[in-house]
Write a protein that holds these residues in place. Structure first.
Motif, mmCIF file in Angstrom:
data_model
loop_
_atom_site.group_PDB
_atom_site.id
_atom_site.type_symbol
_atom_site.label_atom_id
_atom_site.label_comp_id
_atom_site.label_asym_id
_atom_site.label_seq_id
_atom_site.Cartn_x
_atom_site.Cartn_y
_atom_site.Cartn_z
ATOM 1 N N GLU A 134 5.325 -2.674 15.367
ATOM 2 C CA GLU A 134 5.317 -2.150 13.895
ATOM 3 C C GLU A 134 5.196 -3.254 12.917
ATOM 4 O O GLU A 134 4.492 -2.790 11.783
ATOM 5 C CB GLU A 134 6.679 -1.682 13.766
ATOM 6 N N THR A 135 5.554 -4.526 13.058
ATOM 7 C CA THR A 135 5.361 -5.359 12.134
ATOM 8 C C THR A 135 3.968 -5.671 12.028
ATOM 9 O O THR A 135 3.263 -5.723 10.911
ATOM 10 C CB THR A 135 6.060 -6.850 12.546
ATOM 11 N N VAL A 136 3.029 -5.648 13.059
ATOM 12 C CA VAL A 136 1.540 -5.964 13.095
ATOM 13 C C VAL A 136 0.854 -4.758 12.425
ATOM 14 O O VAL A 136 0.028 -5.098 11.378
ATOM 15 C CB VAL A 136 0.976 -6.190 14.566
ATOM 16 N N ARG A 137 1.093 -3.578 12.695
ATOM 17 C CA ARG A 137 0.773 -2.587 11.978
ATOM 18 C C ARG A 137 0.980 -2.597 10.310
ATOM 19 O O ARG A 137 0.279 -2.393 9.631
ATOM 20 C CB ARG A 137 1.391 -1.205 12.413
ATOM 21 N N SER A 138 2.030 -2.859 10.117
ATOM 22 C CA SER A 138 2.502 -2.920 8.436
ATOM 23 C C SER A 138 1.681 -4.227 7.903
ATOM 24 O O SER A 138 1.151 -3.793 6.914
ATOM 25 C CB SER A 138 3.944 -3.233 8.288
ATOM 26 N N ILE A 139 1.539 -5.283 8.349
ATOM 27 C CA ILE A 139 0.858 -6.266 7.770
ATOM 28 C C ILE A 139 -0.799 -5.929 7.796
ATOM 29 O O ILE A 139 -1.372 -6.259 6.733
ATOM 30 C CB ILE A 139 1.153 -7.641 8.709
ATOM 31 N N LYS A 140 -1.229 -5.122 8.888
ATOM 32 C CA LYS A 140 -2.586 -4.822 8.962
ATOM 33 C C LYS A 140 -2.769 -3.753 7.576
ATOM 34 O O LYS A 140 -3.800 -3.879 7.004
ATOM 35 C CB LYS A 140 -3.071 -4.303 9.940
ATOM 36 N N GLN A 141 -1.666 -2.962 7.473
ATOM 37 C CA GLN A 141 -1.884 -2.111 6.270
ATOM 38 C C GLN A 141 -2.036 -2.855 5.057
ATOM 39 O O GLN A 141 -2.799 -2.677 3.989
ATOM 40 C CB GLN A 141 -0.694 -1.006 6.288
ATOM 41 N N MET A 142 -1.139 -4.011 4.947
ATOM 42 C CA MET A 142 -0.950 -4.776 3.693
ATOM 43 C C MET A 142 -2.258 -5.450 3.475
ATOM 44 O O MET A 142 -2.951 -5.497 2.168
ATOM 45 C CB MET A 142 0.095 -5.775 3.563
ATOM 46 N N SER A 143 -3.010 -6.005 4.593
ATOM 47 C CA SER A 143 -4.116 -6.621 4.478
ATOM 48 C C SER A 143 -5.134 -5.631 4.129
ATOM 49 O O SER A 143 -6.142 -6.138 3.131
ATOM 50 C CB SER A 143 -4.412 -7.172 5.893
ATOM 51 N N THR A 144 -5.394 -4.674 4.615
ATOM 52 C CA THR A 144 -6.245 -3.558 3.939
ATOM 53 C C THR A 144 -6.164 -3.211 2.456
ATOM 54 O O THR A 144 -6.980 -3.202 1.804
ATOM 55 C CB THR A 144 -6.107 -2.091 5.032
ATOM 56 N N LEU A 145 -4.879 -3.114 2.325
ATOM 57 C CA LEU A 145 -4.607 -2.962 0.676
ATOM 58 C C LEU A 145 -5.055 -4.104 -0.009
ATOM 59 O O LEU A 145 -5.855 -3.712 -1.177
ATOM 60 C CB LEU A 145 -3.261 -2.521 0.415
ATOM 61 N N LEU A 146 -4.932 -5.072 0.078
ATOM 62 C CA LEU A 146 -5.330 -6.485 -0.604
ATOM 63 C C LEU A 146 -6.722 -6.398 -0.557
ATOM 64 O O LEU A 146 -7.526 -6.924 -1.382
ATOM 65 C CB LEU A 146 -4.949 -7.797 0.063
ATOM 66 N N SER A 147 -7.448 -6.189 0.623
ATOM 67 C CA SER A 147 -9.037 -6.042 0.734
ATOM 68 C C SER A 147 -9.767 -4.859 -0.295
ATOM 69 O O SER A 147 -10.666 -5.201 -1.006
ATOM 70 C CB SER A 147 -9.533 -5.713 2.028
ATOM 71 N N VAL A 148 -8.959 -3.838 -0.188
ATOM 72 C CA VAL A 148 -9.584 -2.837 -1.263
ATOM 73 C C VAL A 148 -9.358 -2.975 -2.701
ATOM 74 O O VAL A 148 -10.263 -2.844 -3.545
ATOM 75 C CB VAL A 148 -8.766 -1.316 -1.055
ATOM 76 N N LEU A 149 -8.129 -3.658 -3.079
ATOM 77 C CA LEU A 149 -7.641 -4.299 -4.293
ATOM 78 C C LEU A 149 -8.789 -5.283 -4.847
ATOM 79 O O LEU A 149 -9.300 -5.314 -5.990
ATOM 80 C CB LEU A 149 -6.228 -4.761 -4.545
ATOM 81 N N SER A 150 -9.231 -6.040 -4.010
ATOM 82 C CA SER A 150 -10.083 -7.100 -4.291
ATOM 83 C C SER A 150 -11.491 -6.641 -4.415
ATOM 84 O O SER A 150 -12.143 -6.943 -5.514
ATOM 85 C CB SER A 150 -10.173 -8.006 -3.082
ATOM 86 N N GLU A 151 -11.890 -5.730 -3.747
ATOM 87 C CA GLU A 151 -13.105 -4.984 -3.879
ATOM 88 C C GLU A 151 -13.319 -4.344 -5.247
ATOM 89 O O GLU A 151 -14.246 -4.624 -6.009
ATOM 90 C CB GLU A 151 -13.792 -4.055 -2.661
ATOM 91 N N LYS A 152 -12.271 -3.509 -5.749
ATOM 92 C CA LYS A 152 -12.393 -3.077 -6.829
ATOM 93 C C LYS A 152 -12.213 -3.820 -8.069
ATOM 94 O O LYS A 152 -12.781 -3.437 -9.028
ATOM 95 C CB LYS A 152 -11.073 -2.088 -7.122
ATOM 96 N N HIS A 153 -11.286 -5.013 -8.110
ATOM 97 C CA HIS A 153 -11.480 -6.012 -9.035
ATOM 98 C C HIS A 153 -12.830 -6.799 -9.303
ATOM 99 O O HIS A 153 -13.358 -6.761 -10.206
ATOM 100 C CB HIS A 153 -10.651 -6.957 -8.630
#
Length: 51
Positions: A20-39
């Motif tokens: 569950e922790t690994v899944r949550s961190i993967k979701q956060m990592s994906t969010l950071l990646s998307v935000l970086s691309e948008k920025h």
């Protein structure tokens, strides 16, 4: 960012990390990646239309 660092620290210490922790961190990592691309896209667009 702290969560990703914490996960890396736990893995280096060879401690168990729940799925569950690994899944949550993967979701956060994906969010950071998307935000970086948008920025980056926003920066490029702003360069095309200076104030």
């Amino acid at each position: 960012m702290t969560a990703i660092y914490g996960l890396l620290t736990l893995r280096l210490q060879k401690k168990e990390v729940s799925e569950e922790t690994v899944r949550s961190i993967k979701q956060m990592s994906t969010l950071l990646s998307v935000l970086s691309e948008k920025h980056q896209h926003a920066d490029q667009t702003a360069d095309d239309y200076p104030l």
